[in-house]
Design a protein around this motif. Structure first.
Motif, mmCIF file in Angstrom:
data_model
loop_
_atom_site.group_PDB
_atom_site.id
_atom_site.type_symbol
_atom_site.label_atom_id
_atom_site.label_comp_id
_atom_site.label_asym_id
_atom_site.label_seq_id
_atom_site.Cartn_x
_atom_site.Cartn_y
_atom_site.Cartn_z
ATOM 1 N N LEU A 1 0.820 -1.212 0.000
ATOM 2 C CA LEU A 1 0.000 0.000 0.000
ATOM 3 C C LEU A 1 0.853 1.261 0.000
ATOM 4 C CD1 LEU A 1 -2.956 -0.911 2.371
ATOM 5 C CD2 LEU A 1 -2.972 -0.674 -0.122
ATOM 6 N N GLU A 2 1.985 1.211 0.643
ATOM 7 C CA GLU A 2 2.864 2.386 0.655
ATOM 8 C C GLU A 2 3.311 2.738 -0.767
ATOM 9 O OE1 GLU A 2 6.568 3.768 3.313
ATOM 10 O OE2 GLU A 2 7.007 2.125 1.918
ATOM 11 N N CYS A 3 3.513 1.754 -1.612
ATOM 12 C CA CYS A 3 3.982 1.964 -2.988
ATOM 13 C C CYS A 3 2.850 2.149 -3.997
ATOM 14 C CB CYS A 3 4.832 0.775 -3.424
ATOM 15 S SG CYS A 3 6.331 0.568 -2.467
ATOM 16 N N LYS B 1 -4.431 7.443 5.883
ATOM 17 C CA LYS B 1 -4.932 8.792 6.167
ATOM 18 C C LYS B 1 -4.157 9.829 5.343
ATOM 19 C CE LYS B 1 -6.886 10.311 10.236
ATOM 20 N NZ LYS B 1 -8.158 10.421 9.701
ATOM 21 N N LYS B 2 -2.866 9.597 5.147
ATOM 22 C CA LYS B 2 -2.038 10.494 4.325
ATOM 23 C C LYS B 2 -2.535 10.545 2.886
ATOM 24 C CE LYS B 2 2.212 9.394 6.802
ATOM 25 N NZ LYS B 2 3.504 8.732 6.676
ATOM 26 N N ILE C 1 -12.070 4.032 2.935
ATOM 27 C CA ILE C 1 -12.678 4.651 1.758
ATOM 28 C C ILE C 1 -12.127 6.060 1.563
ATOM 29 C CG2 ILE C 1 -14.835 3.372 2.058
ATOM 30 C CD1 ILE C 1 -16.023 6.239 2.871
ATOM 31 N N ILE C 2 -12.287 6.553 0.337
ATOM 32 C CA ILE C 2 -12.102 7.975 0.045
ATOM 33 C C ILE C 2 -13.510 8.554 -0.022
ATOM 34 C CG2 ILE C 2 -11.306 9.694 -1.614
ATOM 35 C CD1 ILE C 2 -9.119 7.738 -2.457
ATOM 36 N N ALA D 1 -0.944 1.339 12.145
ATOM 37 C CA ALA D 1 0.006 1.595 11.056
ATOM 38 C C ALA D 1 -0.744 1.828 9.746
ATOM 39 C CB ALA D 1 0.994 0.439 10.922
ATOM 40 N N PHE D 2 -1.720 0.980 9.451
ATOM 41 C CA PHE D 2 -2.499 1.148 8.216
ATOM 42 C C PHE D 2 -3.321 2.426 8.240
ATOM 43 C CE2 PHE D 2 -1.925 -3.503 7.678
ATOM 44 C CZ PHE D 2 -1.361 -3.463 6.415
ATOM 45 N N THR D 3 -3.920 2.729 9.389
ATOM 46 C CA THR D 3 -4.741 3.930 9.495
ATOM 47 C C THR D 3 -3.896 5.172 9.234
ATOM 48 O OG1 THR D 3 -6.201 2.810 11.058
ATOM 49 C CG2 THR D 3 -6.316 5.211 10.992
#
Length: 176
Positions: A60-62, A112-113, A131-132, A106-108
């Protein structure tokens, strides 16, 4: 591959007119964007579900796209009060030792960013839904990851605490 075939059959039966793409591929933080761009035309698609037993956080970071909904497996054995991830490994394999993935916090924080908000945690306490909001007409309430956290009833609290203590002791032994 059998699970993918069953999912395709189920979707075809119940949602025959909807468009779904089911891929059975080895996913890592360095190939997911290529797989998505090769198979999906839209930059912002509906849902991405990631359950790869370990590197979900780093994938998810990438991630270079913004699906409307992200479902991700988090590691409840890491507890609800700390931002914890395992280190990035290219060929990580889960060994049934509770050492995988990342904590719900960590995921939240990561998502959130990217303007995602946590809206649900499944009944087993292992999958989180983000969600967005701009993609939804109705305002969907954001939940607090700590107060919404739940332990799987198949395990007692002592087992969770012991697993987290082993994880922390292991980090201290390795100098992390």
């Amino acid at each position: 591959e059998l699970k993918c075939d069953k999912l395709k059959a189920c979707l075809k039966k119940f949602y025959n007119k909807s468009k779904f793409i089911i891929k059975n591929s080895y996913i890592s933080y360095d190939n997911l964007n290529k797989i998505i761009s090769k198979n999906i035309n839209k930059k912002d698609f509906d849902i991405l579900s990631i359950d790869i037993d370990g590197m979900e956080y780093w994938v998810l970071e990438c991630l270079e796209v913004n699906p409307k909904v992200i479902c991700v497996e988090f590691n409840p054995w890491m507890g609800k009060n700390d931002i914890i991830t395992i280190p990035k490994f290219i060929n990580f394999t889960y060994r049934w030792d509770y050492y995988y993935g990342a904590s719900i916090l960590a995921f939240t924080k990561l998502l959130k960013k990217r303007n995602y908000k946590l809206v649900a945690i499944d009944s087993t306490g292992t999958n989180a839904f983000f969600i967005i909001q701009k993609y939804f007409k109705k305002n969907i309430i954001e939940i607090n990851p700590q107060t919404s956290f739940k332990y799987d009833k198949r395990f007692d609290i002592k087992k969770y605490k012991d697993a987290l203590k082993r994880r922390i002791d292991s980090d201290e032994d390795s100098g992390n």
